[in-house]
Design an enzyme around this catalytic site. Structure first.
Site, mmCIF file in Angstrom:
data_model
loop_
_atom_site.group_PDB
_atom_site.id
_atom_site.type_symbol
_atom_site.label_atom_id
_atom_site.label_comp_id
_atom_site.label_asym_id
_atom_site.label_seq_id
_atom_site.Cartn_x
_atom_site.Cartn_y
_atom_site.Cartn_z
ATOM 1 N N SER A 98 0.853 -1.190 0.000
ATOM 2 C CA SER A 98 0.000 0.000 0.000
ATOM 3 C C SER A 98 0.887 1.238 0.000
ATOM 4 C CB SER A 98 -0.923 0.006 1.226
ATOM 5 O OG SER A 98 -1.783 -1.107 1.199
ATOM 6 N N LYS A 173 -6.868 1.075 -3.607
ATOM 7 C CA LYS A 173 -6.653 0.317 -2.369
ATOM 8 C C LYS A 173 -6.833 1.215 -1.145
ATOM 9 C CE LYS A 173 -5.287 -2.637 0.767
ATOM 10 N NZ LYS A 173 -3.941 -3.180 0.850
#
Length: 295
Positions: A98, A173
């Site tokens: 991420s 995300k």
């Protein structure tokens, strides 16, 4: 058109933590040769072909997968540790952690200058999904680059979606995790209020999950990790908070209001101040209970 990476191809992999180790295991079982690195020597020994330094994963690699906690670590590995310099032209760089979308675009420009195309392919589904190969993969990048790495990604996820250009995967995300974290917070507030009123949490979940209030939090997180009291989803609270902040920052940059998201970030940040450094993100429920003297 570039050839998709079928089993037999060589993959480099950096980051053998809770997610990375089962992902590597699935790739090896599918027939890929995986050269893996982690900063923890004991962790490296969990896989069949460990290497002693990050740059060494690039040797003979057709693609290099990164499963690292944030953009700063990605940049450390690529630049200071020499991985990008060691990658041969044509190798596809795949960031599956991420990271900040704008940082991803900057990294992609640098890697493209060395003839190394980049795909950002973060995942959702946690450790359970990594072990089962049922992750959702959000891939950003040029269509031909995503197509080249799609076969190994499909070993890891039951759903691989090409969501846009480089950076799009990381943006989506972060936005997904902002929604997930906000769902968990408000669902927990409601369920704890119902429990205080005298309702049975299991009964509440059964009804809510057949009604319009259901979410991943009520369908999975509460039944599997909160009610049993294990709080062991495998995804850290501070990692969730990092993703939430990325999403709120993205909203600010686009000029779109994120009042609820910003409020959720503030509450999660309060929890992070008092919960242990290794707290699972589902422990936000413990914090709520303690915050109101019900722990």
């Amino acid at each position: 058109m570039s050839t998709p990476l079928a089993p037999g191809a060589v993959l480099g992999f950096v980051g053998l933590g809770n997610m990375g180790t089962p992902m590597v295991r699935r790739l090896v079982e599918a027939g890929y040769t995986v050269r893996g690195f982690d900063t923890d020597p004991a962790t490296r020994e969990r896989i069949a072909t460990p290497v002693a330094e990050p740059a060494a994963v690039a040797e003979g690699a057709d693609a290099i997968l990164l499963m690292l906690p944030n953009s700063d670590v990605v940049e450390q590995v690529l630049y200071k540790d020499g991985l990008l310099e060691a990658a041969r032209p044509g190798t596809v760089l795949v960031d599956m952690g991420s990271s900040r979308p704008h940082s991803t675009r900057t990294v992609a420009e640098w890697s493209a200058g060395r003839g190394v195309p980049m795909v950002d392919a973060p995942v959702s589904g946690g450790v359970v999904g990594a072990e089962a190969g049922t992750l959702t993969v959000m891939a950003g990048g040029a269509a031909e680059d995503v197509a080249r790495v799609r076969p190994p990604l499909e070993c890891l996820g039951s759903k691989v979606s090409h969501v846009g250009g480089v950076g799009a995967g990381h943006a989506l995300k972060a936005l997904n995790n902002l929604m997930s974290a906000t769902h968990l917070l408000v669902s927990s507030e409601a369920l704890l209020a119902g429990q205080e009123f005298g309702l049975d949490p299991a009964v509440m979940l059964e009804v809510v999950n057949g009604s319009s209030g259901r979410s991943g939090s009520t369908e999975t997180k509460w039944p599997k990790f909160v009610l049993p009291g294990t709080f062991d989803s495998g995804f850290g609270l501070r990692l969730m908070l990092k993703d939430m902040r990325i999403a709120v920052e993205l909203a600010r940059e686009t000029g779109w209001p994120s009042a609820l998201g910003e409020s959720a970030v503030q509450l999660w940040a309060k929890a992070a101040q008092v919960l242990p450094a290794d707290a699972d993100h589902t422990e936000i429920v413990r914090w709520l209970r303690n915050e109101h003297g019900k722990g």
